[in-house]
Write a protein that holds these residues in place. Structure first.
Motif, short mmCIF file in Angstrom:
data_model
loop_
_atom_site.label_atom_id
_atom_site.label_comp_id
_atom_site.label_asym_id
_atom_site.label_seq_id
_atom_site.Cartn_x
_atom_site.Cartn_y
_atom_site.Cartn_z
N ILE A 4 0.87 -1.17 0.00
CA ILE A 4 0.00 0.00 0.00
C ILE A 4 0.91 1.22 0.00
O ILE A 4 1.83 1.32 0.82
CB ILE A 4 -0.92 0.04 1.24
N TYR A 5 0.68 2.13 -0.94
CA TYR A 5 1.50 3.33 -1.06
C TYR A 5 0.56 4.51 -1.28
O TYR A 5 -0.13 4.57 -2.30
CB TYR A 5 2.49 3.19 -2.21
N LYS A 6 0.54 5.42 -0.31
CA LYS A 6 -0.29 6.63 -0.39
C LYS A 6 -1.75 6.28 -0.73
O LYS A 6 -2.37 6.88 -1.60
CB LYS A 6 0.29 7.61 -1.39
N SER A 7 -2.28 5.28 -0.06
CA SER A 7 -3.66 4.80 -0.21
C SER A 7 -3.93 4.09 -1.54
O SER A 7 -5.07 3.84 -1.89
CB SER A 7 -4.67 5.93 0.00
N TYR A 8 -2.91 3.77 -2.27
CA TYR A 8 -3.03 2.99 -3.51
C TYR A 8 -2.56 1.57 -3.21
O TYR A 8 -1.57 1.37 -2.51
CB TYR A 8 -2.17 3.58 -4.63
N HIS A 9 -3.24 0.59 -3.76
CA HIS A 9 -2.89 -0.80 -3.58
C HIS A 9 -2.10 -1.26 -4.80
O HIS A 9 -2.58 -1.15 -5.93
CB HIS A 9 -4.18 -1.63 -3.43
N VAL A 10 -0.90 -1.76 -4.58
CA VAL A 10 -0.02 -2.20 -5.67
C VAL A 10 0.19 -3.70 -5.56
O VAL A 10 0.60 -4.20 -4.51
CB VAL A 10 1.34 -1.46 -5.62
N ASP A 28 -0.16 -4.01 -11.04
CA ASP A 28 -1.54 -3.55 -11.10
C ASP A 28 -1.76 -2.60 -9.93
O ASP A 28 -1.58 -3.00 -8.78
CB ASP A 28 -2.49 -4.75 -11.02
N ILE A 29 -2.12 -1.38 -10.23
CA ILE A 29 -2.36 -0.36 -9.20
C ILE A 29 -3.87 -0.16 -9.12
O ILE A 29 -4.54 0.01 -10.14
CB ILE A 29 -1.70 0.98 -9.58
N SER A 30 -4.41 -0.18 -7.90
CA SER A 30 -5.83 0.09 -7.74
C SER A 30 -6.03 1.10 -6.62
O SER A 30 -5.21 1.21 -5.70
CB SER A 30 -6.61 -1.20 -7.46
N TRP A 31 -7.12 1.86 -6.72
CA TRP A 31 -7.43 2.87 -5.72
C TRP A 31 -8.92 3.18 -5.77
O TRP A 31 -9.61 2.87 -6.73
CB TRP A 31 -6.60 4.14 -5.93
N ASP A 32 -9.41 3.77 -4.68
CA ASP A 32 -10.81 4.17 -4.60
C ASP A 32 -10.96 5.59 -5.12
O ASP A 32 -10.22 6.48 -4.73
CB ASP A 32 -11.29 4.11 -3.15
N ASP A 33 -11.91 5.78 -6.02
CA ASP A 33 -12.19 7.09 -6.58
C ASP A 33 -13.67 7.38 -6.38
O ASP A 33 -14.50 6.98 -7.19
CB ASP A 33 -11.83 7.10 -8.07
N ALA A 69 3.41 10.76 -9.70
CA ALA A 69 3.13 11.64 -10.84
C ALA A 69 1.64 11.97 -10.91
O ALA A 69 1.27 13.12 -11.18
CB ALA A 69 3.58 10.98 -12.14
N GLU A 70 0.77 11.01 -10.64
CA GLU A 70 -0.67 11.25 -10.65
C GLU A 70 -1.08 12.21 -9.55
O GLU A 70 -1.88 13.11 -9.77
CB GLU A 70 -1.45 9.93 -10.51
N LEU A 71 -0.51 12.03 -8.37
CA LEU A 71 -0.84 12.90 -7.25
C LEU A 71 -0.32 14.32 -7.51
O LEU A 71 -0.98 15.29 -7.17
CB LEU A 71 -0.29 12.34 -5.95
N ALA A 72 0.87 14.42 -8.09
CA ALA A 72 1.42 15.75 -8.41
C ALA A 72 0.56 16.45 -9.45
O ALA A 72 0.34 17.66 -9.37
CB ALA A 72 2.85 15.61 -8.90
N LYS A 73 0.08 15.69 -10.41
CA LYS A 73 -0.77 16.25 -11.47
C LYS A 73 -2.07 16.81 -10.86
O LYS A 73 -2.55 17.83 -11.32
CB LYS A 73 -1.09 15.14 -12.49
N ASP A 74 -2.58 16.12 -9.85
CA ASP A 74 -3.81 16.56 -9.19
C ASP A 74 -3.54 17.55 -8.06
O ASP A 74 -4.47 18.01 -7.41
CB ASP A 74 -4.57 15.35 -8.62
N GLY A 75 -2.27 17.86 -7.82
CA GLY A 75 -1.92 18.79 -6.75
C GLY A 75 -2.10 18.21 -5.36
O GLY A 75 -2.21 18.94 -4.39
N ARG A 76 -2.07 16.87 -5.24
CA ARG A 76 -2.26 16.22 -3.95
C ARG A 76 -0.99 15.60 -3.41
O ARG A 76 -1.02 14.80 -2.50
CB ARG A 76 -3.34 15.12 -4.05
#
Length: 77
Positions: A4-10, A28-33, A69-76
């Motif tokens: 688990i990395y920053k609430s993402y499941h790898v 495979d990366i999964s997360w709740d959206d 990169a995804e979190l940076a793109k979203d400013g999180r």
């Protein structure tokens, strides 16, 4: 391997390339959206490993970089 990395499941899922007799690092990366489960499949570009453990570690590194990169793109970040 699962992390688990920053609430993402790898979950690492290395693939054996029979022609090269090497492992390709994939994850495979999964997360709740907002109540929906999302997935992203990532592969190490040009990285092949003779030992599966090395491919798994590299897959986790590639997944973490994608998440950052995804979190940076979203400013999180």
């Amino acid at each position: 391997m699962e992390v688990i990395y920053k609430s993402y499941h790898v979950i690492t899922v290395p693939q054996l390339n029979l022609d090269a007799d090497c492992w390709i690092p994939t994850a495979d990366i999964s997360w709740d959206d907002e109540g929906r489960t999302r997935h992203q499949f990532v592969t190490g570009l040009g990285d092949y490993f003779k030992i599966i453990d090395q491919a798994e570690l590299n897959a986790v590194e590639v997944a973490m970089a994608w998440i950052d990169a995804e979190l940076a793109k979203d400013g999180r970040r």
